[in-house]
Design an enzyme around this catalytic site. Structure first.
Site, short mmCIF file in Angstrom:
data_model
loop_
_atom_site.label_atom_id
_atom_site.label_comp_id
_atom_site.label_asym_id
_atom_site.label_seq_id
_atom_site.Cartn_x
_atom_site.Cartn_y
_atom_site.Cartn_z
N CYS A 14 0.64 -1.12 -0.20
CA CYS A 14 -0.14 0.33 0.50
C CYS A 14 0.83 1.49 -0.18
O CYS A 14 2.71 0.80 -0.24
CB CYS A 14 -0.89 -0.72 1.33
N CYS A 17 3.76 1.73 2.65
CA CYS A 17 4.85 0.67 2.44
C CYS A 17 5.74 1.86 1.67
O CYS A 17 7.19 1.64 1.63
CB CYS A 17 4.43 -0.59 1.15
N ASP A 440 9.29 25.67 -33.15
CA ASP A 440 11.08 26.27 -33.72
C ASP A 440 10.07 26.08 -35.58
O ASP A 440 9.79 25.39 -35.76
CB ASP A 440 11.72 25.43 -33.65
N ASP A 638 13.51 20.47 -33.63
CA ASP A 638 14.49 19.67 -33.44
C ASP A 638 16.10 19.44 -33.59
O ASP A 638 16.70 18.49 -33.42
CB ASP A 638 13.96 18.79 -35.22
N ASP A 642 18.02 23.51 -30.74
CA ASP A 642 16.79 24.20 -30.48
C ASP A 642 17.42 23.45 -29.08
O ASP A 642 16.20 24.01 -27.99
CB ASP A 642 15.64 23.07 -30.54
#
Ligand code: AMP
Length: 744
Positions: A14, A17, A440, A638, A642
């Site tokens: 649970c 724990c 971009d 990409d 960037d």
């Protein structure tokens, strides 16, 4: 060197724990960033030292009844470890099932006898005669308690030795109290009441609670297993064999024998065994398992293919470029696994609450017991006891521990099957709040494959113009350079070796070619070199309306020509922007291009704001600018340049077709350069967070509303056990519903 560990851990039941294991391991020397995931049953942590003794950690948590699985491959998550865990899971499941069935077989008669023995009619039968019946019940119940209930008492005892308590303690104390009282009432009835016939026993309460909680655990485990299906499906994508060409002959080998540069033959319908580049033939390939895109992709010589995807109807040969964990599939699996074992901030709060929940509940239960004993009119010990048990049982915080991780697992799995890779739970929580998306332009909104669409000469011969700038561009890495070189290749133009070359990032290039001073770039670069631009200015202004990139060329200090470069918009750019607008998210475009062409593209796509002539190094500053205005920014990019902006953004989203650096820095990766994935990932995070909140609501409501009911004697402990078990099951089932969520 810093080491990262990720290990399976057994015995957690649970939310409390989770808090406990984190605390125990967190206190060890040289260990930090401990994070436990209840749904995957794994713990991850970091260490500053080269190697730490895992055995020390293992024995420390063993004291509390948990087991760390150390198998020598612990430093990395890997596929074999997942498979191993599922085998162990099976064993856990089998044990649980047999304990449950054993309990059930005995619980039914115990329950029936207990109910019927109070009726006069039945008391005439021997079996319902009180004194004897109690003894029979005692024997049957003892079997259930010691065989099926053993797991609860064992953990309770381990915890008690350290003065701590968790969910199992609640079950153990609750059932133990009902059982203990009943044993005394059966063996020494006069201790409880001088009228020994009027004594009630609670054997059925103890066994019904154990049976129902085991049933809950069983159902929960079955459902929990389904949440990790996405990753299992990814692992199953891995093919087992490959047909390779060896010494001119075709041979079938096992995938483990495959190495880089092997030539692999692929026939119609076959699964592609590794990543590679096609060297002969052509086909179309179904890549939907990696990208979520349903249409097959055309593949020709020179194109890349990916392991795990399925060839359609053509035949081709390819050279292997990467295998195993380095392949795209391997990386996807690793990323999803890692994401699934992390926690969003909301869970950290839940874990904290759960950590103090159990002791508080025990306190409430004791207060309930004493209040009933002292203040109720009958001062009935048995009423006090039964309400004490009800409080303990209803308060088990099991559902609480499952609320977040199960939703994260299903959410990240759903993302993976849609080509969206999410790095961690935190990204899910932040992505949900994104208010501005910054794109971009090049390579993100456009295909990133510019082509020369026009050459305009201002006096010089066009061929010579092209020859001079192409020679200079041969030293540049810019996509525009590639476009220019492609053009000279097509036209069969020979190039010179430049005598000097200088790159002006965000502006262009300059250098000495064949004894001529050549400058190529935007108009500002020419101005910077004090070139008189008057001559071509009217053409320049006219061309700006086209929305294309304009490259101005100067030869020996004179404005000599203009190149028009066109980079096509991606087919789904407009759709992607529209989705975001529907979600009331502001869209911003960044580009190094001039204002006019930027404006044209922004208007075409319906983008709300744009920033033109942005120097590569300034992208991160613009992201920061929006952040200081209070926006939560998602940045989509990409390229290598960037990466700082992706890192600065609240959520960096990398286009999967881009560079590794961008992907490494981003929190979300869109496996295919599919832009609608941006809106989809935000939607996915919203749905996941909604599920988490619903789950937390259900988990808390059971506990908080029903605890007072139990304390005031309005909840039978057996009903409490049923409600408690159902709360876990309903939380996991709610997470599973997320699998069918519509992302548009
Ligand atoms: P970027 O920020 O890299 O997109 O560059 C911004 C602008 O600088 C481009 O739109 C071009 O006008 C110019 N530029 C940058 N690099 C080059 C290059 N290698 N050749 C020609 N123009 C360039």
């Amino acid at each position: 060197m810093q080491m990262k560990y990720d290990l399976p851990i057994k015995g957690m039941t649970c939310a409390s724990c989770v808090a406990r294991v984190e605390k125990i391991i967190g206190k060890m020397d040289n260990v930090k960033n401990v994070s436990v995931n209840l749904a995957t049953e794994r713990v991850s942590f970091e260490s500053d030292k080269d190697a730490i003794d895992l055995k020390v950690i293992s024995s420390a948590i063993k004291e509390y009844g948990y087991e760390l699985v150390i198998d020598g491959t612990e430093s990395q998550l890997n596929l074999s470890s997942i498979n191993k865990v599922s085998d162990e899971d099976d064993e856990y499941y089998k044990n649980l099932k047999s304990e449950f069935l054993f309990a059930l077989v005995f619980t039914i008669p115990i329950f029936l006898i207990s109910m019927l023995m109070d009726y006069k009619f039945f008391q005439s039968f021997w079996i319902f005669n009180h004194d004897e019946t109690r003894k029979i019940l005692l024997i049957l119940t003892t079997l259930v308690i010691f065989i099926s209930g053993k797991r609860f008492y064992k953990i309770f005892w381990n915890n008690l030795k350290h003065f701590s308590a968790e969910m199992n303690s609640l079950v153990a104390i609750g059932t133990g109290a009902a059982y203990g009282y009943s044993v005394i009432a059966t063996l020494f009835p006069y201790v409880i009441n001088s009228d020994t016939h009027n004594i009630h026993v609670y054997f059925e309460t103890a066994v019904v609670i154990i049976t129902l909680i085991l049933m809950g655990k069983l159902l929960e485990h079955r459902a929990k297993n389904k949440t990790t299906n996405a990753i299992k499906l990814l692992i199953e994508l891995k093919p087992k064999t490959a047909n390779i060409i060896l010494n001119g002959e075709e041979k079938s080998i096992s995938i483990s024998g495959l190495s880089i540069n092997n030539e692999v033959v692929i026939r119609p319908g076959e699964k592609i065994p590794a990543d590679g580049k096609i060297i002969s033939g052509y086909s179309s390939v179904d890549e939907s398992m990696l990208t979520g895109e349903s249409l097959p992709v055309e593949k020709n010589i020179g194109d890349n293919v990916f392991g795990g995807t399925i060839n359609q109807n053509g035949t081709f040969n390819f050279l292997v470029t990467s295998i195993g964990d380095n392949s795209v599939l391997g990386q996807i699996i690793r990323m999803v696994e890692q994401a699934q074992s992390t926690k969003p901030p909301i869970q950290k709060l839940v874990d904290k609450i759960a950590g103090i929940f159990v002791p508080v509940v025990i306190l409430i239960a004791i207060i309930t017991f004493l209040s009933w004993l002292i203040f109720s009119p009958e001062h009935s010990f048995s009423n006090a006891l039964i309400n004490f048990v009800a409080v303990l049982i209803i308060a088990c915080p099991c559902a609480l521990g499952l609320a977040t991780p199960t939703a994260i697992i299903v959410g990240t799995g759903l993302g993976a099957s849609n080509g969206i890779l999410i790095r961690n739970g935190e990204s899910i929580e932040i992505a949900n709040k994104i208010s501005t998306i910054i794109f971009d332009k090049t390579g993100t909104l456009t295909e990133g494959k510019p082509k020369i669409s026009e050459i305009i000469s201002l006096g010089k011969d066009k061929r010579e113009l092209l020859q001079l700038i192409a020679s200079l561009e041969s030293k540049s890495e810019h996509p525009i350079a590639k476009a220019i070189l492609q053009k000279t290749k097509q036209e069969g133009i020979e190039l010179f070796e430049p005598d000097s070359f200088q790159n002006y990032s965000g502006f262009g290039i300059a250098g000495l070619v064949n004894n001529k001073n050549v400058i190529a770039g935007n108009i500002n670069l020419l101005k910077e070199f004090s070139i008189n631009v008057e001559k071509g200015l009217s053409i320049y202004n006219e061309l700006q309306e086209s929305g294309k990139t304009i490259i101005c060329i100067s030869i020996d200090g004179e404005f000599s020509g203009i190149l028009l470069v066109e980079d096509k918009l991606k087919s789904d750019s407009m759709e992607a922007v529209n989705y975001l607008k529907d979600m009331n998210i502001k869209t911003v475009m960044l580009t190094g291009d001039n204002k006019k062409s930027a404006e044209r593209i922004a208007n075409l796509l319906g983008i709300s704001e744009f920033k033109a002539e942005v120097l590569p190094g300034k992208k991160a500053d613009i992201v920061k600018e929006y952040q200081t205005k209070g926006e939560i920014v998602g940045m989509i990019g990409d390229g290598i340049n960037d990466a700082p902006a992706l890192a600065q953004a609240d959520v960096g989203i990398a286009i999967g077709t881009g560079t590794d650096v961008a992907i490494e820095t981003a929190q979300i990766t869109l496996v295919k350069g599919n832009l609608t994935g941006v809106a989809k990932s935000i939607k996915l995070s919203q749905q996941t967070l909604k599920t988490i909140k619903q789950n937390l609501f259900w988990a808390f409501i059971y506990n908080t509303v029903l605890i007072p009911l139990a304390a005031f004697g309005m909840l039978n402990p057996m009903i409490a056990a049923l409600a408690m078990s159902l709360s876990s099951v309903s939380v996991v089932t709610n997470s599973l519903r997320l699998k069918r969520a519509k992302l548009f």
